[in-house]
Structures are given as structure tokens and as C-alpha cells.
Write a protein that holds these residues in place. Structure first.
Motif, short mmCIF file in Angstrom:
data_model
loop_
_atom_site.label_atom_id
_atom_site.label_comp_id
_atom_site.label_asym_id
_atom_site.label_seq_id
_atom_site.Cartn_x
_atom_site.Cartn_y
_atom_site.Cartn_z
N ILE A 70 -13.07 1.98 25.66
CA ILE A 70 -13.00 3.40 25.31
C ILE A 70 -13.31 4.29 26.52
O ILE A 70 -12.61 5.28 26.77
CB ILE A 70 -13.98 3.72 24.16
N ASP A 71 -14.36 3.96 27.26
CA ASP A 71 -14.78 4.81 28.38
C ASP A 71 -13.68 4.91 29.44
O ASP A 71 -12.93 3.96 29.70
CB ASP A 71 -16.04 4.24 29.03
N GLY A 72 -13.62 6.07 30.03
CA GLY A 72 -12.65 6.29 31.11
C GLY A 72 -11.24 6.56 30.64
O GLY A 72 -10.31 6.56 31.45
N LYS A 73 -11.05 6.84 29.36
CA LYS A 73 -9.71 7.08 28.81
C LYS A 73 -9.37 8.56 28.69
O LYS A 73 -8.34 8.92 28.14
CB LYS A 73 -9.58 6.43 27.42
N ASN A 74 -10.26 9.43 29.20
CA ASN A 74 -10.03 10.87 29.16
C ASN A 74 -9.75 11.36 27.74
O ASN A 74 -8.73 12.01 27.45
CB ASN A 74 -8.86 11.27 30.08
N LEU A 75 -10.65 11.01 26.84
CA LEU A 75 -10.48 11.38 25.43
C LEU A 75 -10.69 12.88 25.26
O LEU A 75 -11.52 13.51 25.90
CB LEU A 75 -11.50 10.63 24.57
N ALA A 76 -9.89 13.45 24.36
CA ALA A 76 -10.04 14.86 24.01
C ALA A 76 -9.52 15.04 22.60
O ALA A 76 -8.67 14.29 22.13
CB ALA A 76 -9.26 15.75 24.98
N VAL A 77 -10.04 16.05 21.91
CA VAL A 77 -9.68 16.27 20.52
C VAL A 77 -8.44 17.14 20.44
O VAL A 77 -8.32 18.15 21.14
CB VAL A 77 -10.84 16.95 19.76
N ASP A 78 -7.49 16.76 19.60
CA ASP A 78 -6.30 17.56 19.31
C ASP A 78 -6.27 17.80 17.81
O ASP A 78 -5.87 16.92 17.03
CB ASP A 78 -5.04 16.82 19.77
N PRO A 79 -6.64 18.98 17.33
CA PRO A 79 -6.70 19.25 15.89
C PRO A 79 -5.33 19.13 15.20
O PRO A 79 -5.26 18.92 13.99
CB PRO A 79 -7.22 20.70 15.81
N SER A 80 -4.26 19.27 15.97
CA SER A 80 -2.92 19.22 15.36
C SER A 80 -2.30 17.82 15.38
O SER A 80 -1.15 17.64 14.97
CB SER A 80 -1.99 20.19 16.10
N SER A 81 -3.04 16.82 15.90
CA SER A 81 -2.48 15.47 16.00
C SER A 81 -2.24 14.86 14.62
O SER A 81 -2.89 15.23 13.64
CB SER A 81 -3.43 14.59 16.81
N THR A 82 -1.32 13.93 14.57
CA THR A 82 -0.99 13.28 13.30
C THR A 82 -0.92 11.76 13.49
O THR A 82 -0.57 11.27 14.56
CB THR A 82 0.38 13.77 12.77
N ILE A 83 -1.26 11.05 12.43
CA ILE A 83 -1.09 9.60 12.39
C ILE A 83 -0.73 9.24 10.95
O ILE A 83 -1.48 9.53 10.02
CB ILE A 83 -2.34 8.86 12.90
N THR A 84 0.42 8.62 10.78
CA THR A 84 0.98 8.42 9.43
C THR A 84 1.43 6.98 9.25
O THR A 84 2.08 6.40 10.13
CB THR A 84 2.19 9.35 9.21
N LEU A 85 1.10 6.42 8.12
CA LEU A 85 1.59 5.09 7.76
C LEU A 85 3.05 5.22 7.31
O LEU A 85 3.35 5.90 6.34
CB LEU A 85 0.75 4.48 6.63
N THR A 86 3.95 4.57 8.02
CA THR A 86 5.37 4.69 7.70
C THR A 86 5.93 3.45 7.00
O THR A 86 6.99 3.50 6.36
CB THR A 86 6.20 4.94 8.97
N SER A 87 5.23 2.31 7.12
CA SER A 87 5.71 1.08 6.47
C SER A 87 4.51 0.19 6.17
O SER A 87 3.64 0.02 7.02
CB SER A 87 6.69 0.35 7.38
N TYR A 88 4.50 -0.38 4.94
CA TYR A 88 3.38 -1.23 4.54
C TYR A 88 3.86 -2.59 4.06
O TYR A 88 4.70 -2.68 3.16
CB TYR A 88 2.55 -0.58 3.43
N GLU A 89 3.37 -3.62 4.67
CA GLU A 89 3.39 -4.99 4.16
C GLU A 89 2.01 -5.55 4.49
O GLU A 89 1.41 -5.16 5.50
CB GLU A 89 4.49 -5.83 4.82
N PRO A 90 1.49 -6.46 3.68
CA PRO A 90 0.13 -6.94 3.94
C PRO A 90 -0.07 -7.47 5.36
O PRO A 90 -1.14 -7.30 5.94
CB PRO A 90 -0.03 -8.07 2.91
N GLU A 91 0.98 -8.10 5.93
CA GLU A 91 0.87 -8.68 7.26
C GLU A 91 1.44 -7.77 8.36
O GLU A 91 1.36 -8.14 9.53
CB GLU A 91 1.63 -10.01 7.33
N HIS A 92 1.99 -6.64 7.98
CA HIS A 92 2.67 -5.81 8.98
C HIS A 92 2.58 -4.34 8.56
O HIS A 92 3.24 -3.91 7.63
CB HIS A 92 4.14 -6.23 9.10
N LEU A 93 1.74 -3.61 9.26
CA LEU A 93 1.59 -2.18 8.99
C LEU A 93 2.12 -1.38 10.17
O LEU A 93 1.84 -1.72 11.33
CB LEU A 93 0.12 -1.83 8.74
#
Length: 837
Positions: free
Chosen positions: A711-734
Motif C-alpha cells: 500500500i505505501d508509496g502508491k500516492n493514494l488520494a480520495v476521489d469522491p466521484s470514483s465508482t466500482i461496480t460488480l458487472t458479472s458474478y459467478e462463485p469462482e469468477h467475479l
């Protein structure tokens, strides 16, 4: 070929008889199209539902399921092993014979092979097979649905047969039979039963080693060991995928080492002694080997003839009608009052080996000359001591503390499954001595002594049962106190009820003691008639077949009978949709979790798993971290923050007045994945568990410092407008789609399991780590990305390749052994033909 069939025709006839016996036991319900209702099988249907749905859809059974405990590998739930020959043997038996005919038949055939190897005539071998198969414990297991355990027990006998053949010098045949039977034993996937069998076999090897040293036959012994080691290696190869995945999972399961050092009752490794010893055989309870209802039968009132019971008379004496008294007795049974008076928390029934078998066992101790006697006696003594567990821990503690893997197993009384095999082996070795001995007077003398011992014990207990047994357990006074409170302080009435219960227990004891005495006398009578040449061997053998069936069958019917079967429709759909289920299932979201509080503890019930992805479930081998989460975040009170991070979208509640289930939508559930604002590092699992006890999972991730370098050294910053969405679900493959103008840490509401999962970002494998004690997390770079989690464990896929190679070698070995044995048996006939010519 015709000669081969002619030589083995008697065995084909007996196998046909075994099939008839197997069907006859369950003939009526099977003919009615009913299916056996087994509690563990019903639970398994719930836990396996997602697996079976995916398999039906794709043709591939997934190795991961999210239907229980947030998510776990399917290795100990249901996994297909298509490259192992054992899979096709199991599937073939299940496709050919209905449940439980397949299990009964496997036990019978395996035991018949063993008794044939022990050189009994075929009809006595048949009687011996019945004696082993129809031991009450086997049918209690069948009734409960412990299918894997029963399959493991079914292969005990042929494994022993293979080992004995090998030590006799039939190296290829014995080694091949051992390899096949052990492969099937391992495939049954009940490591506890296999472990117990290996203890017995270790004793047999020691006995054989002593004999080899004594007779200076070290070379044949060494050759036998080489073949047996090869058989073990071959059996392990055939099951490589299953064993590898199980070994891998065991380290991360509640059988593995604890992650916590504080606020935990868990041992540092294995199970707690109290949990492992929870079901220990009572010190005097082994009398049930001889007298089935000596300890009152199963928990509850099912052993009692209620209308004629002393309990009913006690209630009638206080003015209750017959109907009211019977109803009250049944209510007492439902409330935990029981004819069973041992110290186990509960029991489905006793270990009954058969009165006639016990008589013959004592006779075997007196007349059997084979060194197998010492193996059997040593094994029985050891397993009986180990079965006592917490009731006499001197020997059990040695094994629990120092023997590898022993502390991974619970319900120590189940080791008596080994004794239920050893008793009939000794019994029928004794019968073989009766038949083959030329000193009939000596045999008759010893038979009388065995009668005096077994019959005398039963007769004394029949006459004076309360002199030797109290018929009360340690909680008897608590029962009296509870009855007194229920009867508004009428202690005299409460004591009269408790006394009536004790009297009923004594009556059950006496009834079965008389029954056992009759069977002992009949067994002796058959031997006497044979020795006096009043009947021939065939009649004596048939008489023992009938005796074993009548004795054991009638006891087994107490636990597995027509009432245990249900209509096939109810079996195929044991879980009924409720109104609340229909509402929740309208949600199109493919991946959310449900907490069901309407059916008792959600962590001991797979009902919810049938319909949803549950945070609960029913399984004895949960992931260790999840087990620790339950203990710390759900046992005393429910931590809503943890429910949120597990994406628990719905909570099913119960109305205590109407008993109807209601539903609460959890608006604060975190969803499938989310970007956090900050990361809090902790030093260890204890701090991690403490941190998630009160935190905001949407804003903060709790991460062990071991992952700091990712994690360290990755230049993390918060983006309030960012998105992360599940587009496909199988138990072994998300599959997820992300969009962010900054690099951020994402947390996924999926259970972390390091063995087999890999994360891809735009098709390239990238590292991920554990957060919030048991979830997955990763650093997601700036931009739009496709994130995939794929479960592809090498332990399974490489293991399957090894299984294929092992299966081919096993088939070759079996074919070679059959060819060599058939050629050996054919030679004498060819010589005779040559002489005639």
C-alpha cells in the motif's frame, strides 16, 4: 471362462442374497416411491444449492461457494473429482441402487470379502457380513444422513482383507485390493474414520512384525510392507486432488491454528478438548454392546411404550386421564426428559453389536489360536479406552496431546466403529475354530464357559440391575428441581415422576437383558447341536445367518424404519418458500447476503443457504477466521458494522407471537465493493478483531501491517466521484468495473482465502491483501479498469492430473492381480485334463 464362473458361482449366489437383504430392509417405502429423510442430507441440500445450480448451468461444479459463512471452498461441501476412478464407483452404486440400499450393500459385500479371506465357508462369511453391517451404529448413521462416514466404514473390511492377504504372501492380490479399498475409503472423505482405521492397522503391523521376528520371517514381512506402502501411495495418488485441497483447507479451517491470542476460547491448534470430548462413551455404557437398551436407548421417549409406562401411571395416580397422561409424557420428551440416562448431551441410540456376537467373541478369546486374536483384543481395548474421552481421559489425553492430527477430531465415541468390526471378526474366527477343530470335547467345554460368562453376566444384571447401575445421570436432581418448580412446589409429585422414569429405565434394561439372554442361549444351542452332530454344517451356517438377522435387524428397526421415509416430493424440495423469501428473492442483485434470525442460530442451519448467500450456514469445518468472527462479533450481540462490511442486505426476523418471519432491509450495507478514505494498520489479529468491533467499514479499512508494503508509496488520494461496480458474478469468477481519477484502496465484500484466488487488473495478475479481518482488498490504480477475481487452485487442478495417473495404475494393478490369480486357479484343472488324456 465357464470354469471361472463355475468356480465362483457360490459367490455370485451370495452376492444376489446380499442384494435381496439390502432391498428387503427398506422394501415397503422403496416400493412406495418414498425417500429416506436424513437430517444431515437435508442440511447438505441447503449448503450445496449454489454449487448444484452452477453445475446444472455450466456443467462444471464450482470450487467456491458464497452460500455459507460469507464464502468458502466447496472441498468439504461437494466437489467433483472426474479424474479419479473412485468417483465412478460411487456414482455407479448410487445410480444402480437407491439410498440407503447402496450403503447397506457396500457394507455387506466388503465384509463378505473379509470373512472369505479369513477362510470361512461362504455361508458363515455371509453371516459374518450381516453381523458387521447390521451393527446398530451403522443404521443410526444412515438415519442421520452421515453418508460419508458410512461409506468410510463400509470400506473398513476390504482394507483389512487386503492387508491380511498381503501378509499371507499374496502380494499382488493383497496389495491391489488394499489400494482399491483404501482409495475408496479416502474418497469417502471422512478422515476421522480413516484415521481410526489406521490406528487399528498399525497394531496389526506390530503384531505381524513381532511374529516375523519370532519366526525369523523378516524377508516376507518386509516384502509385504513394500507392497502395502505401494498400495498406500497408489490410493493417495488416486485421491490426490481431494487430499491436497483438504490438507490446504485444513490449515485455514477451524481445525487449524488460532489467529487470536486474546478474547478467544479457541486452542492454539486443533479443536478444544471440551468440544472434541463432547460426545464421549460412558464408562459403563459399553454394556450396550450386549444389551441395547441398557442405558435407555436414544434421547427422548421413543424407546418407551408410553401407554403402559410407569410415567403414565404416575400421572394417572394424580387424576389425569390415560390420554392426558400420554400427552404429558410426550411433552416431557420434547422438553428434554429422556429414557437415556448416560452423560452424553444427546444420543440417537447405542452401539449394539449383537448378543450372539458378544457370546461368540468371548468364545473366540478362549479358543482362537490365530495371532489375529491378539490384534483384535489389543485394538478393542485401545478403542474402548479412547472412546471414553473426557469420562476417563488418561489414555485419551495422551493421544489428544501427542498423536499427530488426533486433536482435529470430535465425537470420540465414534472410534467404536472399529470395535464393531473387530467383534464380529473374533466371533466368526471362533465359529471357524468350532467347525474345523477335531477336539469337539474341548470346544464344547469352552463353549459352555463362554455361555456361563456372557449368559451369567446378563442373568445377574437381569435379576439385580439397580445393584450395578443407578439409572440416573448427573443431572437427575436438576430434573427433580425443574419438575418441582413446574408443579408449583409439589416436590412429592415431582419425585414420584422422577422415580417412575427410573423404573421405566429399569424395565427397558430388563426387557433387553432377557432378549439378549435368549439369543445367547440360541447361539450356544446351535453350536451344541453341531458338535453333537445333530445338525450338519450347512444347517448350522443357515441358523447363524438367521440368528444374526433376527437379532440385529429387530434392533436396527428401532432407529431406521418405514417412518423415516417421506414422499419423494418432500425430499426433493425440503425447504419451503415463505412469504418473506418471495419478497427478498425479487431483488435482481446477484451477490448480497442475508442474516436469518427466524430459525434459531443462523450458524447451525443451512436453510438460508438454499435460497440466498448467507452469513450463516451448517458445517463442522468453517474457515478459522470466520469462526473467530462469529465468536467475537455475533455471539454476545450482533455487530452491525460487520454486517455492513459483509454486504448483509437483508435481515430476516421472527415475530415471537405469530411465529411468522419478517424482514428488515439493511440500508447501510456496504455493497459489493467500495473505495475507502483511509487505512488503519494493526500489529496482529487481536488488534484487527478489536478494531472492527467499532468502525465505519465504508470509510476505513483495517489492515495488518504485514501488507503495508503493498500500500505505501502508491500516492493514494480520495476521489469522491470514483465508482466500482460488480458487472458479472459467478462463485469462482467475479468481474468489477472501476473508474477513478486517483489511486485508491478498494475493499471487496468477499471472503479472503489465500490459496487459489488471484486478482487480475485488465488481464494482468496483481497482488491483493486481507482487510477488515477476513475481506479482500487491493490497491486500484487511477483510470478505468476491469478487475477480476478468479479461483483456480493448483491443489485441485494439478491434483486431478495426479489422480488420473493413479487411477490408470490402479486399474492396471487390479487387472494384473485378477489375471495372475485366475491363471493360478486354472492350472490344477489343466493338469487334471492332461492326466485324463
Amino acid at each position: 471362462m465357464n470354469n471361472w464362473f463355475k468356480r465362483n458361482s457360490i459367490h455370485f449366489i451370495i452376492v444376489a442374497i446380499l442384494i435381496v437383504i439390502s432391498f428387503a430392509y427398506v422394501f415397503t417405502p422403496i416400493m412406495q416411491g418414498k425417500s429416506l429423510s436424513q437430517s444431515d442430507v437435508v442440511q447438505a441440500q441447503g449448503s450445496q444449492k449454489e454449487i448444484m445450480d452452477v453445475r446444472a448451468k455450466t456443467g462444471h461444479a464450482p470450487l467456491w461457494t458464497n452460500s455459507m459463512f460469507g464464502g468458502m471452498p466447496t472441498y468439504q461441501i461437494w466437489t467433483s473429482f472426474p479424474n479419479s476412478i473412485t468417483t465412478y464407483v460411487v456414482e455407479g452404486m448410487k445410480a444402480t441402487f437407491p439410498n440407503p440400499v447402496d450403503t447397506i450393500l457396500l457394507c455387506l459385500i466388503g465384509a463378505y470379502i473379509l470373512f472369505s479371506v479369513l477362510k470361512l465357508n461362504p455361508w458363515l462369511a455371509l453371516a459374518g457380513a450381516i453381523a458387521f453391517t447390521f451393527s446398530s451404529y451403522n443404521f443410526i448413521l444412515i438415519d442421520a444422513g452421515h453418508a460419508n462416514q458410512m461409506y468410510a466404514i463400509a470400506f473398513f473390511a476390504p482394507i483389512v482383507a487386503g492387508v491380511i492377504l498381503t501378509f499371507r504372501g499374496k502380494y499382488l492380490l493383497g496389495g491391489s485390493l488394499t489400494a482399491f479399498a483404501l482409495a475408496m475409503e479416502i474418497r469417502s472423505n471422512h478422515i476421522q474414520m480413516t484415521y481410526y482405521l489406521l490406528i487399528a492397522l498399525l497394531i496389526l503391523v506390530i503384531v505381524e512384525l513381532y511374529n516375523a521376528i519370532k519366526t525369523k520371517q523378516i524377508k516376507p514381512f518386509s516384502t509385504s510392507i513394500i507392497y502395502l506402502v505401494a498400495a498406500v501411495i497408489l490410493a493417495v495418488m488416486v485421491n490426490a486432488a481431494m487430499l491436497w485441497t483438504t490438507s490446504e483447507y485444513a490449515k485455514e479451517s477451524n481445525r487449524g491454528p488460532s489467529n487470536l491470542t486474546q478474547h478467544t476460547t479457541e486452542p492454539s491448534s486443533g479443536l478444544s478438548k471440551e468440544y472434541a470430548y463432547g460426545w464421549s462413551q460412558g464408562v459403563g455404557e459399553s454394556i450396550t454392546f450386549l444389551i441395547p437398551n441398557a442405558y435407555g436407548g436414544p434421547s427422548g421417549m421413543s424407546a418407551l411404550d408410553v401407554p403402559s409406562s410407569n410415567l403414565v401411571k404416575a400421572f394417572e395416580a394424580k387424576g389425569a386421564s390415560q390420554e392426558q397422561a400420554e400427552g404429558t409424557v410426550q411433552q416431557l420428551g420434547n422438553m428434554g426428559v429422556s429414557t437415556y440416562w448416560g452423560e452424553k448431551p444427546s444420543t440417537s441410540g447405542p452401539f449394539y453389536f449383537g448378543a450372539a456376537v458378544c457370546f461368540l467373541f468371548i468364545l473366540g478369546l478362549l479358543i482362537v489360536r490365530s495371532r489375529l486374536k491378539w490384534w483384535l483384543l489389543a485394538t478393542i481395548v485401545l478403542v474402548m479406552l479412547l472412546s471414553l474421552g473426557g469420562n476417563w481421559p488418561v489414555i485419551s489425553d495422551l493421544f489428544f496431546n501427542y498423536f499427530p492430527m488426533y486433536n482435529k477430531f470430535r465425537t470420540v465415541e465414534s472410534i467404536l466403529a472399529i470395535a464393531e468390526l473387530c467383534f464380529p471378526i473374533m466371533a466368526f474366527l471362533a465359529l471357524n475354530e468350532v467347525i474345523t477343530s477335531t477336539d469337539k470335547a474341548y470346544i464344547l467345554k469352552k463353549s459352555l464357559l463362554a455361555l456361563y460368562i456372557t449368559g451369567g453376566i446378563v442373568l445377574i444384571l437381569l435379576a439385580l440391575p439397580d445393584v450395578f447401575f443407578s439409572f440416573k445421570n448427573a443431572h437427575h436432581q436438576d430434573l427433580v428441581t425443574g419438575l418441582t418448580q413446574a408443579l408449583q412446589g409439589d416436590s412429592a409429585y415431582a419425585n414420584s415422576i422422577a422415580s417412575a422414569l427410573v423404573t421405566d429405565r429399569i424395565a427397558l434394561f430388563r426387557a433387553d437383558a432377557l432378549r439378549s439372554l435368549i439369543f445367547i442361549i440360541i447361539a450356544f444351542g446351535i453350536i451344541w447341536l453341531f458338535l453333537k452332530q445333530k445338525i450338519n454344517l450347512t444347517i448350522a451356517s443357515v441358523a447363524f445367518i438367521a440368528l444374526m438377522l433376527i437379532d440385529l435387524w429387530s434392533v436396527d428397526k428401532r432407529y431406521l424404519n418405514n417412518d423415516n421415509f417421506v414422499e419423494k416430493a418432500d425430499y426433493q424440495q425440503p425447504f419451503k418458500l415463505r412469504d418473506v423469501d418471495q419478497i427478498i428473492l425479487r431483488d435482481p442483485d446477484p451477490d448480497y447476503r442475508v442474516l436469518d434470525l427466524s430459525m434459531g442460530s443462523p450458524f447451525t442451519n443451512a436453510y438460508t443457504s438454499y435460497f440466498y448467500k448467507s452469513i450463516g450456514g451448517y458445517h463442522a469445518a468453517k474457515l478459522k477466521r470466520y469462526d473467530e468472527l462469529i465468536d467475537n462479533q455475533f455471539t454476545k450481540s450482533t455487530n452491525h458494522d460487520v454486517l455492513d462490511m459483509l454486504n448483509t442486505k437483508y435481515i430476516i426476523t421472527a415475530d415471537q407471537k405469530t411465529q411468522a418471519a419478517g424482514m428488515q432491509a439493511n440500508e447501510t450495507a456496504c455493497g459489493h465493493a467500495w473505495f475507502v478514505k483511509s487505512v488503519k494498520y494493526v500489529d496482529n489479529a487481536d488488534q484487527e478483531m478489536q478494531a472492527i468491533s467499532a468502525f465505519d467499514p465504508k470509510d476505513e479499512a483495517i489492515v495488518d501491517k504485514q501488507y503495508k508494503g503493498l500500500i505505501d508509496g502508491k500516492n493514494l488520494a480520495v476521489d469522491p466521484s470514483s465508482t466500482i461496480t460488480l458487472t458479472s458474478y459467478e462463485p469462482e469468477h467475479l468481474v468489477y468495473q472501476t473508474g477513478s481519477t486517483t489511486t485508491q484502496v478498494a475493499v471487496f465484500s468477499e471472503i479472503y482465502y489465500k490459496e487459489g484466488w488471484k486478482m487480475l487488473i485488465d488481464g494482468q495478475e496483481q497482488p491483493y491483501f486481507r482487510a477488515d479481518y477476513l475481506l479482500r482488498a487491493a490497491v486500484i490504480p487511477v483510470g478505468n479498469h476491469k478487475i477480476e477475481f478468479i479461483f483456480h487452485p493448483a491443489s485441485y487442478y494439478v491434483g486431478e492430473d495426479i489422480s488420473l495417473a493413479g487411477s490408470i495404475l490402479l486399474v492396471v494393478a487390479l487387472g494384473g492381480a485378477a489375471y495372475v490369480e485366475n491363471k493360478k486357479k486354472g492350472k490344477p484343472e489343466e493338469k487334471k485334463k492332461g492326466k485324463k488324456a
